[in-house]
Design a protein around this motif. Structure first.
Motif, PDB file in Angstrom:
ATOM      1  N   ARG A 163       0.824  -1.206   0.000  1.00 49.54           N
ATOM      2  CA  ARG A 163       0.000   0.000   0.000  1.00 49.54           C
ATOM      3  C   ARG A 163       0.863   1.264   0.000  1.00 49.54           C
ATOM      4  O   ARG A 163       2.019   1.267   0.451  1.00 49.54           O
ATOM      5  CB  ARG A 163      -0.928   0.019   1.222  1.00 49.54           C
ATOM      6  N   HIS A 164       0.288   2.336  -0.505  1.00 51.40           N
ATOM      7  CA  HIS A 164       0.954   3.649  -0.524  1.00 51.40           C
ATOM      8  C   HIS A 164       0.641   4.363   0.792  1.00 51.40           C
ATOM      9  O   HIS A 164      -0.515   4.730   1.052  1.00 51.40           O
ATOM     10  CB  HIS A 164       0.457   4.473  -1.710  1.00 51.40           C
ATOM     11  N   PHE A 165       1.666   4.555   1.626  1.00 52.92           N
ATOM     12  CA  PHE A 165       1.483   5.205   2.932  1.00 52.92           C
ATOM     13  C   PHE A 165       1.819   6.688   2.822  1.00 52.92           C
ATOM     14  O   PHE A 165       2.746   7.090   2.107  1.00 52.92           O
ATOM     15  CB  PHE A 165       2.388   4.569   3.992  1.00 52.92           C
ATOM     16  N   VAL A 166       1.081   7.491   3.569  1.00 50.15           N
ATOM     17  CA  VAL A 166       1.384   8.918   3.689  1.00 50.15           C
ATOM     18  C   VAL A 166       1.573   9.228   5.173  1.00 50.15           C
ATOM     19  O   VAL A 166       0.828   8.738   6.030  1.00 50.15           O
ATOM     20  CB  VAL A 166       0.259   9.798   3.086  1.00 50.15           C
ATOM     21  N   VAL A 167       2.598  10.007   5.484  1.00 49.49           N
ATOM     22  CA  VAL A 167       2.875  10.444   6.853  1.00 49.49           C
ATOM     23  C   VAL A 167       3.257  11.924   6.807  1.00 49.49           C
ATOM     24  O   VAL A 167       3.555  12.459   5.732  1.00 49.49           O
ATOM     25  CB  VAL A 167       4.011   9.619   7.511  1.00 49.49           C
TER      26      VAL A 167
ATOM     27  N   THR B 288       6.034  13.054  14.800  1.00 45.37           N
ATOM     28  CA  THR B 288       5.213  11.845  14.769  1.00 45.37           C
ATOM     29  C   THR B 288       5.298  11.162  13.408  1.00 45.37           C
ATOM     30  O   THR B 288       5.243   9.933  13.309  1.00 45.37           O
ATOM     31  CB  THR B 288       3.757  12.185  15.097  1.00 45.37           C
ATOM     32  N   GLY B 289       5.423  11.947  12.345  1.00 42.34           N
ATOM     33  CA  GLY B 289       5.555  11.374  11.010  1.00 42.34           C
ATOM     34  C   GLY B 289       6.887  10.671  10.817  1.00 42.34           C
ATOM     35  O   GLY B 289       6.960   9.606  10.195  1.00 42.34           O
TER      36      GLY B 289
ATOM     37  N   LYS C   2       7.212   6.724   9.962  1.00 35.85           N
ATOM     38  CA  LYS C   2       7.981   6.211   8.816  1.00 35.85           C
ATOM     39  C   LYS C   2       8.942   5.117   9.260  1.00 35.85           C
ATOM     40  O   LYS C   2       9.017   4.039   8.650  1.00 35.85           O
ATOM     41  CB  LYS C   2       8.737   7.356   8.147  1.00 35.85           C
ATOM     42  N   GLY C   3       9.682   5.366  10.339  1.00 32.44           N
ATOM     43  CA  GLY C   3      10.603   4.357  10.853  1.00 32.44           C
ATOM     44  C   GLY C   3       9.879   3.118  11.338  1.00 32.44           C
ATOM     45  O   GLY C   3      10.340   1.986  11.134  1.00 32.44           O
TER      46      GLY C   3
ATOM     47  N   GLN D 142       6.534   2.196  -0.103  1.00 35.62           N
ATOM     48  CA  GLN D 142       5.815   3.329  -0.660  1.00 35.62           C
ATOM     49  C   GLN D 142       5.372   4.222   0.507  1.00 35.62           C
ATOM     50  O   GLN D 142       4.250   4.109   0.986  1.00 35.62           O
ATOM     51  CB  GLN D 142       4.606   2.855  -1.468  1.00 35.62           C
ATOM     52  N   ILE D 143       6.274   5.056   0.958  1.00 38.70           N
ATOM     53  CA  ILE D 143       5.985   5.957   2.067  1.00 38.70           C
ATOM     54  C   ILE D 143       6.267   7.374   1.610  1.00 38.70           C
ATOM     55  O   ILE D 143       7.406   7.729   1.304  1.00 38.70           O
ATOM     56  CB  ILE D 143       6.835   5.635   3.313  1.00 38.70           C
ATOM     57  N   GLU D 144       5.243   8.184   1.566  1.00 37.95           N
ATOM     58  CA  GLU D 144       5.371   9.577   1.139  1.00 37.95           C
ATOM     59  C   GLU D 144       5.236  10.481   2.365  1.00 37.95           C
ATOM     60  O   GLU D 144       4.252  10.395   3.117  1.00 37.95           O
ATOM     61  CB  GLU D 144       4.286   9.913   0.122  1.00 37.95           C
TER      62      GLU D 144
END
Length: 332
Positions: free
Chosen positions: A193-197, A202-203, A207-208, A222-224
């Motif tokens: 899945r495409h993740f957004v943070v 906190t973002g 991500k980590g 997929q981390i934006e």
């Protein structure tokens, strides 16, 4: 030479009597009994073997010996008084607690905890700041913060953690997402899945956390990371432009357009990092209140969608679809 029994209060009484010209008025000014003024001045007169004051119906006057004594003793007494006032000023600066928080004040039971502390210690101001877990721990170690509320972190030698609560981690999905039909998810379900943070602390943590748990090569992740607030991020998810992870605060309040699904065996543990050993009384009281909250029964924790800090596994949680309500992501 025998040790003198004269104390600072004796000199204060003499100064007050000399300035007011009356034992009675000196007692009123100092908020003590007139007999205390008379007795302490008599103690000094007995020790030096001479009268400091002439008593008369209208009041008192200094004798020559009294004037000499006062000329030499008053500057020292006033200097000590000034030193005490300065020390009190510094102490009064400590009438606040500097608290660092990783995330919003709506996390866990923080809002209730700080409300209880304010009711118990109304004269103590709480000063908040937000930062990443490493930043908060470093600030506590440097003495820039009194306590830091962090997730999944160890403070290191010389510092302790008071365990507060644990909470499940949820996937935040747009309503209608195929995964929203499942009661709970596994990390494997989310790997593609495409993740957004956000680009907030906190973002960075999210991500980590995703990178560790998705166990995918960095090139396949997929981390934006977006320069938005947590609240705006939720709206991006609601519009179908990605998915993210969330804690219990969002699930309790709900976000329109978002379905929250439990991620199996995903737990975050929160604690308060503070110096080891003797603490100031206000910090001791805050930590005592926090401990009392952390020892509430399982039913209370379940209502808050939290877990007692000693729990290690995520309990079964039913489905949660979006509902009205928003959660602020920054400290105000």
């Amino acid at each position: 030479m025998p040790r003198s029994k004269i104390e600072l209060r004796h000199v204060r009484y003499i100064i007050a009597a000399a300035e007011s010209g009356s034992f009675r008025r000196a007692a009123q000014d100092l908020g003590v009994e007139q007999s205390a003024i008379s007795r302490r001045i008599r103690d000094v007169e007995d020790e030096i073997g001479a009268q400091l004051f002439r008593r008369h119906p209208a009041g008192v006057d200094l004798t020559d010996i009294g004037k000499q004594f006062l000329n030499q003793a008053a500057p020292g007494a006033r200097q000590i008084g000034s030193a005490l006032d300065g020390a009190r000023t510094v102490a009064n600066r400590g009438r606040h607690l500097r608290i660092g928080v990783f995330g919003p004040l709506t996390m866990g039971f923080l809002s209730e905890l700080f409300g209880a502390f304010r009711g118990d210690r109304p004269g103590v101001k709480l000063r908040f700041s937000e930062g990443s877990c490493p930043e908060l721990i470093a600030a506590v170690r440097r003495g820039q913060l009194d306590v830091g509320v962090v997730a999944e972190a160890s403070p290191g030698k010389g510092f302790d953690v008071t365990h507060l609560w644990a909470e499940p981690v949820y996937a935040a999905l747009p309503d209608g997402d195929p995964l929203a039909d499942q009661k709970a998810l596994r990390w494997d379900d989310l790997r593609d899945r495409h993740f957004v943070v956000t680009d907030l602390p906190t973002g960075d943590f999210a991500k980590g956390y995703l990178m560790r748990n998705l166990q995918t090569s960095p090139g396949d992740l997929q981390i934006e990371q977006l320069s938005v607030t947590r609240e705006s991020l939720m709206q991006i998810v609601a519009h179908g432009d990605g998915v993210t992870i969330a804690g219990s605060a969002h699930v309790r309040h709900g976000v329109p357009g978002i379905t929250f699904r439990l991620i199996e065996d995903a737990v975050l543990r929160y604690g308060a990092v503070h110096p080891r050993g003797a603490l100031n009384r206000n910090l001791e009281r805050l930590l005592a209140l926090a401990k009392s909250f952390s020892e509430r029964d399982d039913a209370w924790f379940a209502r808050q969608r939290l877990m007692r800090p000693e729990h290690r596994r995520v309990p079964h949680v039913d489905c949660h679809r979006g509902a009205r309500g928003r959660t602020p992501d920054r400290l105000q």
